[in-house]
Design a protein around this motif. Structure first.
Motif, mmCIF file in Angstrom:
data_model
loop_
_atom_site.group_PDB
_atom_site.id
_atom_site.type_symbol
_atom_site.label_atom_id
_atom_site.label_comp_id
_atom_site.label_asym_id
_atom_site.label_seq_id
_atom_site.Cartn_x
_atom_site.Cartn_y
_atom_site.Cartn_z
ATOM 1 N N GLY A 130 -39.293 5.688 25.034
ATOM 2 C CA GLY A 130 -38.239 5.185 25.900
ATOM 3 C C GLY A 130 -37.264 6.266 26.323
ATOM 4 N N LEU A 131 -37.322 7.429 25.682
ATOM 5 C CA LEU A 131 -36.453 8.544 26.041
ATOM 6 C C LEU A 131 -36.999 9.332 27.234
ATOM 7 C CD1 LEU A 131 -35.702 9.853 22.427
ATOM 8 C CD2 LEU A 131 -34.333 8.277 23.824
ATOM 9 N N ALA A 132 -38.259 9.085 27.593
ATOM 10 C CA ALA A 132 -38.888 9.811 28.699
ATOM 11 C C ALA A 132 -38.551 9.149 30.037
ATOM 12 C CB ALA A 132 -40.403 9.834 28.498
ATOM 13 N N LYS A 133 -38.355 9.977 31.061
ATOM 14 C CA LYS A 133 -38.059 9.451 32.400
ATOM 15 C C LYS A 133 -39.160 8.522 32.881
ATOM 16 C CE LYS A 133 -35.344 13.291 34.187
ATOM 17 N NZ LYS A 133 -35.293 14.371 35.192
ATOM 18 N N HIS A 134 -40.414 8.906 32.610
ATOM 19 C CA HIS A 134 -41.509 8.072 33.123
ATOM 20 C C HIS A 134 -41.485 6.669 32.522
ATOM 21 C CE1 HIS A 134 -43.781 10.325 29.831
ATOM 22 N NE2 HIS A 134 -43.905 9.068 29.462
ATOM 23 N N THR A 135 -41.072 6.546 31.273
ATOM 24 C CA THR A 135 -41.022 5.221 30.649
ATOM 25 C C THR A 135 -39.953 4.350 31.309
ATOM 26 O OG1 THR A 135 -41.803 6.156 28.567
ATOM 27 C CG2 THR A 135 -40.783 3.971 28.465
ATOM 28 N N VAL A 143 -52.405 11.695 34.280
ATOM 29 C CA VAL A 143 -51.165 12.084 34.937
ATOM 30 C C VAL A 143 -50.510 10.807 35.427
ATOM 31 C CG1 VAL A 143 -50.163 13.372 36.862
ATOM 32 C CG2 VAL A 143 -52.132 14.306 35.618
ATOM 33 N N LEU A 144 -49.216 10.691 35.212
ATOM 34 C CA LEU A 144 -48.424 9.528 35.620
ATOM 35 C C LEU A 144 -47.491 9.914 36.760
ATOM 36 C CD1 LEU A 144 -47.147 8.078 32.227
ATOM 37 C CD2 LEU A 144 -48.337 6.776 33.976
ATOM 38 N N ALA A 145 -47.611 9.243 37.870
ATOM 39 C CA ALA A 145 -46.663 9.409 38.965
ATOM 40 C C ALA A 145 -45.817 8.148 39.009
ATOM 41 C CB ALA A 145 -47.390 9.616 40.286
ATOM 42 N N THR A 146 -44.504 8.318 38.847
ATOM 43 C CA THR A 146 -43.579 7.183 38.822
ATOM 44 C C THR A 146 -42.381 7.495 39.716
ATOM 45 O OG1 THR A 146 -42.308 8.021 36.925
ATOM 46 C CG2 THR A 146 -44.229 6.640 36.434
ATOM 47 N N ASN A 187 -38.858 4.653 34.301
ATOM 48 C CA ASN A 187 -39.358 4.334 35.645
ATOM 49 C C ASN A 187 -40.403 3.221 35.595
ATOM 50 O OD1 ASN A 187 -37.727 6.419 36.537
ATOM 51 N ND2 ASN A 187 -39.410 7.830 36.932
ATOM 52 N N LEU A 188 -41.319 3.316 34.647
ATOM 53 C CA LEU A 188 -42.372 2.303 34.512
ATOM 54 C C LEU A 188 -41.775 0.927 34.218
ATOM 55 C CD1 LEU A 188 -44.879 4.435 32.424
ATOM 56 C CD2 LEU A 188 -45.273 3.602 34.754
ATOM 57 N N LEU A 189 -40.777 0.894 33.352
ATOM 58 C CA LEU A 189 -40.164 -0.385 32.993
ATOM 59 C C LEU A 189 -39.298 -0.946 34.122
ATOM 60 C CD1 LEU A 189 -39.252 0.389 29.278
ATOM 61 C CD2 LEU A 189 -41.115 -1.085 30.121
ATOM 62 N N GLN A 190 -38.694 -0.067 34.926
ATOM 63 C CA GLN A 190 -37.861 -0.521 36.050
ATOM 64 C C GLN A 190 -38.692 -1.038 37.215
ATOM 65 O OE1 GLN A 190 -35.405 2.769 37.237
ATOM 66 N NE2 GLN A 190 -34.097 2.646 35.438
ATOM 67 N N ASN A 223 -41.128 11.220 39.694
ATOM 68 C CA ASN A 223 -41.317 11.922 38.432
ATOM 69 C C ASN A 223 -42.811 12.024 38.181
ATOM 70 O OD1 ASN A 223 -41.717 11.416 35.177
ATOM 71 N ND2 ASN A 223 -40.096 12.874 35.656
ATOM 72 N N CYS A 224 -43.227 13.176 37.727
ATOM 73 C CA CYS A 224 -44.630 13.387 37.364
ATOM 74 C C CYS A 224 -44.678 13.759 35.895
ATOM 75 C CB CYS A 224 -45.223 14.501 38.225
ATOM 76 S SG CYS A 224 -46.978 14.759 37.931
ATOM 77 N N SER A 225 -45.559 13.134 35.163
ATOM 78 C CA SER A 225 -45.675 13.371 33.738
ATOM 79 C C SER A 225 -47.120 13.122 33.335
ATOM 80 C CB SER A 225 -44.722 12.454 32.983
ATOM 81 O OG SER A 225 -44.696 12.794 31.622
#
Length: 155
Positions: free
Chosen positions: A52-57, A22-25, A59-62, A33-35
C-alpha cells in the motif's frame, strides 16, 4: 497470421517463462506511473501482492484499472524493436485478506515464490489484487502483432 493453436502456445510460453509483469497505472488526476510486480496466473486472472506504500497500489485501488505487460528478456531478444510482449487491459479487484479466495491464492503464490510471500502477506499494508483481463494484444516479432485471447481461453 499464425494458427490460433500456435498463437495460444506462444502466449502460454511467455506466461510460463516470466514471473513478473509491468504495471501501467494512473492516479485520480491522470498522472501515470510505471512499475512492476511478480504475478501469479490463476482462474484466468493475474494476482499480485503489492504494498500500500507503492504509488501503483494507490492508483490500482483508486481507479480499479491498469494495463499490464509481460515481455521477453532483452538478453534473449535479437532485435529490441521486435521484442516479444503480451499486454492486457485489466480491471482490478482487492481480495479481502481473510477470505477463502485469498487463502487459496496465497498458497499458490507461496508455491511459486517461496516463503517471502508469508512475510509480505503478514504486513498490514500489503494488498492481494486480482487483475482481470478484458482485452489484450501480443507481439511476436516484426509484423506479428495480434489480438490476444484472454488467459482463460488459451486451453
Amino acid at each position: 497470421m499464425p494458427q490460433q493453436r500456435d498463437l495460444n502456445q506462444a502466449i502460454l510460453e511467455l506466461l510460463q517463462r516470466y514471473q513478473s509483469l509491468v504495471l501501467a497505472t494512473v492516479n485520480h488526476d491522470g498522472t501515470p506511473n510505471c512499475s512492476y510486480a511478480p504475478y501469479l496466473l490463476a482462474e484466468g486472472n493475474f494476482f499480485v501482492l503489492v504494498s500500500g506504500l507503492a504509488k501503483h497500489t494507490a492508483n490500482l485501488l483508486q481507479t480499479r484499472r491498469c494495463h499490464i505487460q509481460i515481455l521477453a528478456d532483452e538478453q534473449e531478444t535479437v532485435n529490441p524493436f521486435a521484442r516479444k510482449r503480451l499486454s492486457y487491459l485489466c480491471s482490478v479487484k482487492d481480495i479481502p485478506t481473510q477470505s477463502t479466495q485469498a487463502a487459496e491464492i496465497l498458497i499458490l503464490l507461496r508455491q511459486r515464490f517461496g516463503p517471502t510471500i508469508d512475510m509480505l502477506a503478514s504486513l498490514a499494508d500489503f494488498h492481494l489484487l486480482q487483475l482481470e483481463p478484458e482485452s489484450g494484444s501480443v507481439v511476436l516479432g516484426f509484423g506479428q502483432a495480434h489480438p490476444a485471447p484472454l488467459p482463460n481461453q488459451l486451453g
